[in-house]
Design a protein around this motif. Sequence first.
Motif, PDB file in Angstrom:
ATOM      1  N   PRO A  47       0.795  -1.239   0.000  1.00  0.00           N
ATOM      2  CA  PRO A  47       0.000   0.000   0.000  1.00  0.00           C
ATOM      3  C   PRO A  47       0.822   1.280   0.000  1.00  0.00           C
ATOM      4  N   GLU A  48       1.849   1.334   0.835  1.00  0.00           N
ATOM      5  CA  GLU A  48       2.637   2.562   0.898  1.00  0.00           C
ATOM      6  C   GLU A  48       3.332   2.847  -0.427  1.00  0.00           C
ATOM      7  N   ARG A  49       3.903   1.808  -1.031  1.00  0.00           N
ATOM      8  CA  ARG A  49       4.582   1.988  -2.307  1.00  0.00           C
ATOM      9  C   ARG A  49       3.592   2.325  -3.411  1.00  0.00           C
ATOM     10  N   ALA A  50       2.396   1.745  -3.335  1.00  0.00           N
ATOM     11  CA  ALA A  50       1.365   2.051  -4.329  1.00  0.00           C
ATOM     12  C   ALA A  50       1.030   3.536  -4.307  1.00  0.00           C
ATOM     13  N   LEU A  51       0.820   4.081  -3.125  1.00  0.00           N
ATOM     14  CA  LEU A  51       0.459   5.493  -3.000  1.00  0.00           C
ATOM     15  C   LEU A  51       1.610   6.400  -3.419  1.00  0.00           C
ATOM     16  N   GLU A  52       2.831   6.041  -3.029  1.00  0.00           N
ATOM     17  CA  GLU A  52       3.996   6.832  -3.422  1.00  0.00           C
ATOM     18  C   GLU A  52       4.156   6.855  -4.939  1.00  0.00           C
ATOM     19  N   SER A  53       3.950   5.694  -5.577  1.00  0.00           N
ATOM     20  CA  SER A  53       4.088   5.611  -7.032  1.00  0.00           C
ATOM     21  C   SER A  53       3.032   6.455  -7.726  1.00  0.00           C
ATOM     22  N   GLY A  54       1.804   6.416  -7.226  1.00  0.00           N
ATOM     23  CA  GLY A  54       0.741   7.214  -7.820  1.00  0.00           C
ATOM     24  C   GLY A  54       1.018   8.700  -7.714  1.00  0.00           C
ATOM     25  N   ARG A  55       1.513   9.117  -6.567  1.00  0.00           N
ATOM     26  CA  ARG A  55       1.836  10.542  -6.392  1.00  0.00           C
ATOM     27  C   ARG A  55       2.952  10.955  -7.352  1.00  0.00           C
ATOM     28  N   ALA A  56       3.946  10.078  -7.521  1.00  0.00           N
ATOM     29  CA  ALA A  56       5.059  10.387  -8.421  1.00  0.00           C
ATOM     30  C   ALA A  56       4.589  10.548  -9.857  1.00  0.00           C
ATOM     31  N   LEU A  57       3.512   9.863 -10.215  1.00  0.00           N
ATOM     32  CA  LEU A  57       2.966   9.959 -11.569  1.00  0.00           C
ATOM     33  C   LEU A  57       1.883  11.033 -11.689  1.00  0.00           C
ATOM     34  N   GLY A  58       1.620  11.739 -10.604  1.00  0.00           N
ATOM     35  CA  GLY A  58       0.683  12.850 -10.648  1.00  0.00           C
ATOM     36  C   GLY A  58      -0.775  12.477 -10.508  1.00  0.00           C
TER      37      GLY A  58
END
Length: 395
Positions: A47-58
Amino acid sequence: MTNETPRRLRYAMVGGGRGAFIGAVHRHAIALDGLAGLAAGALSSTPERALESGRALGLPEAHNHPGWQALLEAELKRPAGERVDLVVIVTPTDSHFPIAQAFADAGFHVVCDKPLVHTGAQADTLVETVAARGTVFGVTYNYTGYPMVRQAREMVRSGVLGTIRKVVVEYNQGWLATALETTGNKQAGWRTDPARSGIAGALGDIGSHAENLVSTVTGLRIEELVADLGALVPGRALDDDASMLLRFEGGARGVLVASQINAGLENDLRLRVSGERGTLEWRQEEPNRLVHHRGEAATEILTRATPWLGEAARRASRLPPGHPEGFIEAFANIYRGVFAEIRGRRDGTKIDPLDADFPGVGDGARGVRFIECAVASSTQRRWLQVAPPLRRAGG
């Protein structure tokens, strides 16, 4: 009559976050033609990595989710006109079935990486679900998106070679020539783990591509096979090397090799199709050329984007002759076909088959049955018949 430009499709991605090679490939390919944009995601199983990745992609927070279940729940709560048009699944194989089944059953169009699922029973369930819900389902056997593969398909199926007699396909890599999975390499780790990769290693990872390439170009169904699978790196649980003999409907014979322990080789996928009047040869590492050995005439070398190619090959080219196109563009051609099918169904317009040119759920299901048969043949050390496809196996 309206001159409005059709809106871009919206897609969600499951998997493919930070550090995932193939997720970025899919996003780049989708972006190439500007037909769809990333609108939502659950980009990791963590979950944490999923959210971080989404934020990085805008991704906006409301469209950025810690897991695929949350993504599905959120999309179902939106008005129909505001939901994503399709879901792209780029996770390890063990999670393909639950994710694809859930989204397809909920009426979403789906694109899934290969191999499709772990078992034939799962594949059959997906085929039935897609047929019942009337959804579009693409499988990213990306090598069928190369223009010269589509040219080879047209030439073989139009009878240029005459009756097909022999097919040889090889997919050789060297990246698993050592026990890379013991070093913490994520890609090697899940691909060599039976719990995640399923019953096959190299056979499922790249052998599935080889089978699909043969089936796409020749249109012939593999009726029987005898396989020899092995793990040549000590301690490896799944095959890293596969060799087999094939018998096709109509009497043609074939050889298929899928190996990831050829030290020094990169991504050496090659196909040779021989008929009574000639032979075609194509290599993925030189994808813009197709060699036509013409029986009693001089050998001909066909190149991408030239005017004497067939319509399917010309449509699959974006750049003028002499400007190389490759891996990303082949992926993009698969997505362009999926998007054409989705838009056609949405708008109620007639779809040109050459526009909606992509491998479907039926192709993925056939690949799973092929893998199961090859593993069983190697275990039993004998020829086995490959189960025929379901009648409802469409795209």
